[in-house]
Scaffold this active site. Structure first.
Site, short mmCIF file in Angstrom:
data_model
loop_
_atom_site.label_atom_id
_atom_site.label_comp_id
_atom_site.label_asym_id
_atom_site.label_seq_id
_atom_site.Cartn_x
_atom_site.Cartn_y
_atom_site.Cartn_z
N LEU B 16 0.84 -1.20 0.00
CA LEU B 16 0.00 0.00 0.00
C LEU B 16 0.88 1.26 0.00
CD1 LEU B 16 -2.91 -0.80 2.46
CD2 LEU B 16 -2.94 -0.81 -0.02
N CYS B 17 0.22 2.39 -0.23
CA CYS B 17 0.87 3.69 -0.25
C CYS B 17 1.76 3.86 0.98
CB CYS B 17 -0.20 4.78 -0.27
SG CYS B 17 0.42 6.44 -0.15
N PRO B 18 2.99 4.34 0.88
CA PRO B 18 3.64 4.85 -0.34
C PRO B 18 4.54 3.80 -1.00
CG PRO B 18 5.00 5.40 1.55
CD PRO B 18 3.86 4.54 2.06
N MET B 19 4.43 2.52 -0.57
CA MET B 19 5.43 1.53 -0.95
C MET B 19 5.55 1.24 -2.46
SD MET B 19 6.90 1.36 1.81
CE MET B 19 8.20 0.31 1.20
N ASP B 43 -2.52 -1.85 -5.45
CA ASP B 43 -2.97 -0.60 -4.82
C ASP B 43 -3.52 0.34 -5.89
OD1 ASP B 43 -3.25 1.73 -3.32
OD2 ASP B 43 -1.13 2.26 -3.57
#
Lengths: 178, 79
Positions: B16-19, B43
């Site tokens: 998920l954000c920011p990955m 995502d």
């Protein structure tokens, strides 16, 4: 226009139209030690670093928790030790700003975030260090809360003051207060 | 769809954000300039984030599309 002036103008125009190759910059004050706000700060910070920006995070007051090692003992005077006891621990001890329920909230949010595979706060902080984010503790609040530099994780830079932050902020295209 | 074989494949499923954006950013330097990274994410936010990352860093998104429940990106390293 004399040749001198024309030449000077040419120089000015050359500078003005030269592409700005300097890296864009973001500067943040992180005053909160709440889990949810720290998530916000580190997600924005690591995201900005990934996008090629230079990132400065200035941690003050409750935000200092985000820099502390889990095993750090803080406080020298009676009040300082009390604070270390009551507000001890590192970033993993941060509780959400709402639904805290005396620690239950942290556990619940941890479970929910784990179920959705969100990175944890310690992971995000490690990533921030890996990505070269400049993290500083505020000297004044470190003194007041009796939290020494030695209680911070590796990679945190030496403490600074508001003058340093403002100088960084002046050069930044993005500034945030969290 | 691009037929060229990417220089690097990234599996960003489940992140998920920011990955997803961070992983693309960390891995782009592993391919030569002009090379491509193919990334598959789940995502939905990455559909906006990865093109924004490319714009900001001066790289190029050759392909960004939803395939079933996944988002497939082909990113070209420009510099």
């Amino acid at each position: 226009m004399t040749p001198d002036v024309a030449q000077a103008m040419e120089q000015v125009n050359a500078v003005a139209s030269a592409p700005d190759d300097r890296r864009k910059k973001i500067s943040m004050v992180v005053m909160s030690g709440d889990m949810d706000k720290l998530f916000g700060a580190f997600i924005i910070g690591t995201g900005a670093a990934a996008m090629g920006m230079e990132v400065t995070m200035f941690f003050t007051f409750w935000g200092l928790r985000a820099l502390k090692r889990a095993d750090a003992k803080t406080g020298t005077t009676f009040f300082g030790k009390m604070m270390g006891l009551m507000y001890g621990g590192g970033i993993e001890k941060a509780s959400p700003s709402k639904f805290s329920f005396g620690g239950m909230g942290r556990w619940m949010f941890g479970k929910m975030m784990g179920a959705h595979n969100v990175a944890t706060l310690p992971q995000l902080r490690d990533l921030a260090i890996d990505l070269g984010i400049n993290m500083y503790g505020c000297q004044m609040s470190m003194d007041v809360m009796e939290i020494p530099q030695e209680s911070f994780v590796k990679g945190v830079k030496d403490p600074v003051g508001v003058g340093f932050f403002i100088a960084e902020a002046q050069e930044s295209q993005v500034t945030l207060f969290i | 769809m691009s037929d060229t074989k990417p220089d690097l494949e990234l599996d960003l499923r489940g992140l998920l954000c920011p990955m997803p954006m961070v992983k693309v950013s960390q891995n782009i330097s592993k391919v030569p300039v002009g090379g491509t990274v193919r990334a598959v994410a789940t995502d939905a936010g990455s559909m906006a984030d990865i093109p924004a990352w490319a714009k900001s860093t001066g790289n190029e998104v050759v392909q960004a599309e939803k395939v079933g429940s996944e988002y497939v990106f082909l990113v070209k390293r420009v510099k």
